[in-house]
Design an enzyme around this catalytic site. Structure first.
Site, PDB file in Angstrom:
ATOM      1  N   CYS A  88       0.858  -1.197   0.000  1.00  0.00           N
ATOM      2  CA  CYS A  88       0.000   0.000   0.000  1.00  0.00           C
ATOM      3  C   CYS A  88       0.889   1.240   0.000  1.00  0.00           C
ATOM      4  CB  CYS A  88      -0.846  -0.015   1.271  1.00  0.00           C
ATOM      5  SG  CYS A  88      -1.715   1.521   1.610  1.00  0.00           S
ATOM      6  N   ASP A  89       0.392   2.310  -0.601  1.00  0.00           N
ATOM      7  CA  ASP A  89       1.203   3.529  -0.667  1.00  0.00           C
ATOM      8  C   ASP A  89       0.939   4.516   0.472  1.00  0.00           C
ATOM      9  OD1 ASP A  89      -1.271   4.533  -1.273  1.00  0.00           O
ATOM     10  OD2 ASP A  89      -0.633   5.616  -3.057  1.00  0.00           O
ATOM     11  N   TYR A 101      -6.371   6.197   7.869  1.00  0.00           N
ATOM     12  CA  TYR A 101      -7.618   5.453   7.636  1.00  0.00           C
ATOM     13  C   TYR A 101      -8.348   5.088   8.929  1.00  0.00           C
ATOM     14  CZ  TYR A 101      -7.209   5.050   2.601  1.00  0.00           C
ATOM     15  OH  TYR A 101      -7.176   5.332   1.258  1.00  0.00           O
TER      16      TYR A 101
HETATM   17  P1  NAD Z   1      -9.431   2.902 -12.465  1.00  0.00           P
HETATM   18  O1  NAD Z   1     -10.855   2.474 -12.461  1.00  0.00           O
HETATM   19  O2  NAD Z   1      -9.050   4.152 -13.157  1.00  0.00           O
HETATM   20  O3  NAD Z   1      -8.574   1.737 -13.127  1.00  0.00           O
HETATM   21  C1  NAD Z   1      -8.761   0.390 -12.913  1.00  0.00           C
HETATM   22  C2  NAD Z   1      -8.711  -0.366 -14.229  1.00  0.00           C
HETATM   23  O4  NAD Z   1      -8.837  -1.772 -13.920  1.00  0.00           O
HETATM   24  C3  NAD Z   1      -9.843  -0.032 -15.206  1.00  0.00           C
HETATM   25  O5  NAD Z   1      -9.321   0.372 -16.449  1.00  0.00           O
HETATM   26  C4  NAD Z   1     -10.618  -1.339 -15.311  1.00  0.00           C
HETATM   27  O6  NAD Z   1     -11.166  -1.572 -16.582  1.00  0.00           O
HETATM   28  C5  NAD Z   1      -9.564  -2.364 -14.963  1.00  0.00           C
HETATM   29  N1  NAD Z   1     -10.093  -3.671 -14.545  1.00  0.00           N
HETATM   30  C6  NAD Z   1     -11.159  -3.916 -13.768  1.00  0.00           C
HETATM   31  N2  NAD Z   1     -11.319  -5.233 -13.596  1.00  0.00           N
HETATM   32  C7  NAD Z   1     -10.323  -5.844 -14.288  1.00  0.00           C
HETATM   33  C8  NAD Z   1      -9.963  -7.207 -14.494  1.00  0.00           C
HETATM   34  N3  NAD Z   1     -10.663  -8.200 -13.947  1.00  0.00           N
HETATM   35  N4  NAD Z   1      -8.892  -7.461 -15.265  1.00  0.00           N
HETATM   36  C9  NAD Z   1      -8.185  -6.459 -15.824  1.00  0.00           C
HETATM   37  N5  NAD Z   1      -8.468  -5.153 -15.660  1.00  0.00           N
HETATM   38  C10 NAD Z   1      -9.532  -4.851 -14.895  1.00  0.00           C
HETATM   39  O7  NAD Z   1      -8.963   2.925 -10.947  1.00  0.00           O
HETATM   40  P2  NAD Z   1      -7.818   3.740 -10.183  1.00  0.00           P
HETATM   41  O8  NAD Z   1      -8.434   4.745  -9.312  1.00  0.00           O
HETATM   42  O9  NAD Z   1      -6.794   4.183 -11.137  1.00  0.00           O
HETATM   43  O10 NAD Z   1      -7.247   2.644  -9.214  1.00  0.00           O
HETATM   44  C11 NAD Z   1      -6.733   1.415  -9.628  1.00  0.00           C
HETATM   45  C12 NAD Z   1      -6.519   0.502  -8.446  1.00  0.00           C
HETATM   46  O11 NAD Z   1      -5.396   0.895  -7.680  1.00  0.00           O
HETATM   47  C13 NAD Z   1      -7.679   0.450  -7.466  1.00  0.00           C
HETATM   48  O12 NAD Z   1      -7.840  -0.873  -7.002  1.00  0.00           O
HETATM   49  C14 NAD Z   1      -7.227   1.337  -6.345  1.00  0.00           C
HETATM   50  O13 NAD Z   1      -7.925   1.067  -5.166  1.00  0.00           O
HETATM   51  C15 NAD Z   1      -5.784   0.960  -6.300  1.00  0.00           C
HETATM   52  N6  NAD Z   1      -4.871   1.848  -5.585  1.00  0.00           N
HETATM   53  C16 NAD Z   1      -4.171   1.312  -4.581  1.00  0.00           C
HETATM   54  C17 NAD Z   1      -3.264   2.029  -3.879  1.00  0.00           C
HETATM   55  C18 NAD Z   1      -2.559   1.383  -2.717  1.00  0.00           C
HETATM   56  O14 NAD Z   1      -1.911   2.005  -1.963  1.00  0.00           O
HETATM   57  N7  NAD Z   1      -2.693   0.088  -2.503  1.00  0.00           N
HETATM   58  C19 NAD Z   1      -3.044   3.367  -4.228  1.00  0.00           C
HETATM   59  C20 NAD Z   1      -3.768   3.931  -5.269  1.00  0.00           C
HETATM   60  C21 NAD Z   1      -4.675   3.138  -5.955  1.00  0.00           C
HETATM   61  C1  G6P Z   2      -4.364   5.955  -0.803  1.00  0.00           C
HETATM   62  C2  G6P Z   2      -4.519   4.542  -0.386  1.00  0.00           C
HETATM   63  C3  G6P Z   2      -5.034   3.719  -1.529  1.00  0.00           C
HETATM   64  C4  G6P Z   2      -6.313   4.286  -2.050  1.00  0.00           C
HETATM   65  C5  G6P Z   2      -6.116   5.717  -2.431  1.00  0.00           C
HETATM   66  C6  G6P Z   2      -7.448   6.345  -2.776  1.00  0.00           C
HETATM   67  O1  G6P Z   2      -3.327   6.072  -1.722  1.00  0.00           O
HETATM   68  O2  G6P Z   2      -3.343   3.964   0.089  1.00  0.00           O
HETATM   69  O3  G6P Z   2      -5.199   2.401  -1.111  1.00  0.00           O
HETATM   70  O4  G6P Z   2      -6.770   3.567  -3.167  1.00  0.00           O
HETATM   71  O5  G6P Z   2      -5.558   6.447  -1.388  1.00  0.00           O
HETATM   72  O6  G6P Z   2      -7.218   7.523  -3.401  1.00  0.00           O
HETATM   73  P1  G6P Z   2      -8.305   8.255  -4.280  1.00  0.00           P
HETATM   74  O7  G6P Z   2      -7.577   9.443  -4.751  1.00  0.00           O
HETATM   75  O8  G6P Z   2      -8.675   7.298  -5.403  1.00  0.00           O
HETATM   76  O9  G6P Z   2      -9.450   8.537  -3.376  1.00  0.00           O
HETATM   77 MN    MN Z   3      -3.680   1.714   0.279  1.00  0.00          MN
END
Ligand code: NAD
Ligand code: G6P
Ligand code: MN
Length: 441
Positions: free
Chosen positions: A169-170, A264
């Site tokens: 996670c970031d 969170y």
């Molecule tokens: P987004 O909706 O812009 O992008 C997600 C993409 O995944 C979409 O293009 C969608 O079509 C695709 N997708 C959905 N189901 C799929 C599947 N089964 N196979 C292949 N592709 C699939 O979302 P976003 O806001 O850019 O975020 C992307 C992900 O990153 C989210 O899960 C978000 O929660 C996560 N995220 C995590 C962290 C972290 O710290 N862990 C930080 C930022 C974002």
């Molecule tokens: C943080 C968390 C992610 C989460 C994101 C949501 O980076 O670590 O897990 O997906 O915030 O950000 P957003 O800009 O999509 O609300």
């Molecule tokens: Mn996270």
């Protein structure tokens, strides 16, 4: 130096351009021969794919770049899969947030009922891409930051125990950067101790390499300002709602001044405040669709229109460089110290062995080795135990298709006030998630 082949799963993500730019910025540390985007929404991905094709031709013509919706093409001959999928996309995130809010309950992407609903959608999508990876590139590692990471990590533990998936996670990275600004240091000069679950934990120590402890100094600042520091630091976490979140850490610290809290925790400790400061008609999903999604996709369309990425609106997501640190740790056995989501197995001495916890790890070619964090106090332990049980029940409900189990998960969530409210929220979520969740009975 060896050159690597990478696939980004969730190629259509709003984070894809920033992460690609970040990888180009780090190309000397982590050389790339092939870069592929994979998504199951070809239309969405193609907008970013076309733009990145132009950008890479201009800035890194040696990289073999492509984008596809075909799993075999995507996952054949890859060393790393960077996974950031969002099953159901923003339309479903909006439901996750607004359905609970309509029942007077916190609506959040990864916490409480919203996170549970998202988890029930993510598990299937994640297992699918893990299986593609193992079928077409058995030696590949997946660096996963798809959410809800806590539930995804538990699902991996139970359903694909031997898969080479690293869940990260970031948020701790982002918050450590804020802490480093408070004490006028660089994050790379600091070493932390931390325990908890994903989006649910505490820093117990923040030291420099000489061993000086900064926790008291940071605490003094957070008690006044929360983690809110300079406004220009990173765009994603600086929208109005994020600024409120950083500030709220002040109140989290007041409840438990012993350690520095993950932001969170506000959803669990101040749910009533959160509901009163949320809108049932304009939630974070709307803010993101009107903000980041528009900006990124408009920039991509402009690049394609002009036929060049010069002066484009794509920006380097330097915040995400921890992903390169993690890939390098695996590839070059660097023994980097990072917070990872791993099976506890004694890392937190008085917590369940089979809980997926977030703790500092030393990461090398064989993956993460968790560092012992000792015993934790009763307050944090009880909160964590309640939450980790929710996460386990969600995965169990997914596997068994049990309505009862999922109702219990929602009832146990600290965010939901009663079994009755839990049932009402659940019944609405089931309708909204038709086709995404397994059938429950
Ligand atoms: P987004 O909706 O812009 O992008 C997600 C993409 O995944 C979409 O293009 C969608 O079509 C695709 N997708 C959905 N189901 C799929 C599947 N089964 N196979 C292949 N592709 C699939 O979302 P976003 O806001 O850019 O975020 C992307 C992900 O990153 C989210 O899960 C978000 O929660 C996560 N995220 C995590 C962290 C972290 O710290 N862990 C930080 C930022 C974002
Ligand atoms: C943080 C968390 C992610 C989460 C994101 C949501 O980076 O670590 O897990 O997906 O915030 O950000 P957003 O800009 O999509 O609300
Ligand atoms: Mn996270």
């Amino acid at each position: 130096m060896k050159k690597f082949s990478i696939v980004i799963a969730g190629g259509g993500s709003t984070f894809t351009p920033g992460i690609v730019m970040m990888m180009l910025d780090n190309i000397d540390r982590f050389p790339i021969r092939t870069l592929k985007l994979y998504d199951n929404d070809g239309e969405r991905q193609a907008i970013l794919g076309e733009a990145l094709e132009i950008l890479l031709k201009e800035q890194a013509p040696d990289i073999d770049f492509s984008y596809t919706t075909d799993p075999e093409t995507a996952f054949t001959d890859v060393d790393f899969c960077m996974a950031h999928i969002r099953v159901g996309k923003y339309a479903m995130r909006e439901q996750d947030e607004k359905i609970p809010l309509n029942h007077g309950v916190v609506g959040q992407e990864t916490c409480g009922p919203g996170g549970i609903a998202y988890g029930m959608r993510s598990i299937g999508g994640m297992m699918e891409i893990i299986d593609y990876m193992e079928k077409y590139s058995p030696d590949c590692w997946m660096l996963n930051y798809s959410n809800p990471a806590a539930i995804v990590a538990e699902a991996c533990r139970v359903m694909r125990p031997n898969a080479k998936v690293l869940n990260i996670c970031d948020m701790p990275v982002g918050t450590l950067r804020r802490m480093s600004q408070i004490i006028d240091k660089e994050p790379k000069d600091l070493e932390v101790r931390y325990f908890g679950l994903n989006h649910f934990g505490w820093w117990t120590s923040v030291k420099d390499k000489e061993g000086h402890e900064y926790l008291p100094q940071i605490r003094e600042y957070v008690a006044e300002n929360g983690y809110l520091t300079k406004v220009e630091v990173d765009t994603q976490h600086m929208d109005q709602s994020w600024q409120e979140t950083h500030k709220k850490a002040k109140d989290l610290l007041a409840v438990n001044p012993r350690y520095l809290p993950n932001t969170y925790l506000k959803y669990y400790l101040f749910p009533d405040y959160e509901v009163n400061h949320s809108s049932c008609t304009y939630s974070r999903a709307n803010e993101v669709m009107d903000g980041r999604e528009k900006t990124v996709f408009t920039a991509a369309k402009k690049i394609v229109e002009k036929g060049t990425a010069e002066n484009s609106g794509f920006t380097i997501d330097s915040h995400a460089s921890f992903i390169v640190d993690l890939a390098r740790a695996i590839a070059f056995n660097t023994h980097e110290r990072m917070l990872m989501i791993v099976e506890n197995n004694g890392a937190i001495a008085n917590f369940d062995d089979d809980a997926m916890v977030e703790v500092p790890c030393i990461v090398g070619s064989d993956g993460p080795e968790p560092l012992a964090q000792g015993k934790i106090p009763a307050f944090e332990k009880a909160l964590m135990h309640q939450q980790v049980t929710v996460e386990k029940l969600v995965v169990e409900a997914y596997i068994t298709g049990s309505y009862q189990t999922l109702w219990q998960a929602l009832t146990l969530s600290k965010i939901i006030p009663s079994a009755e409210v839990a049932k009402n929220v659940l019944d609405d979520l089931i309708v909204a998630n038709k086709g995404f969740w397994p059938e429950l009975s």
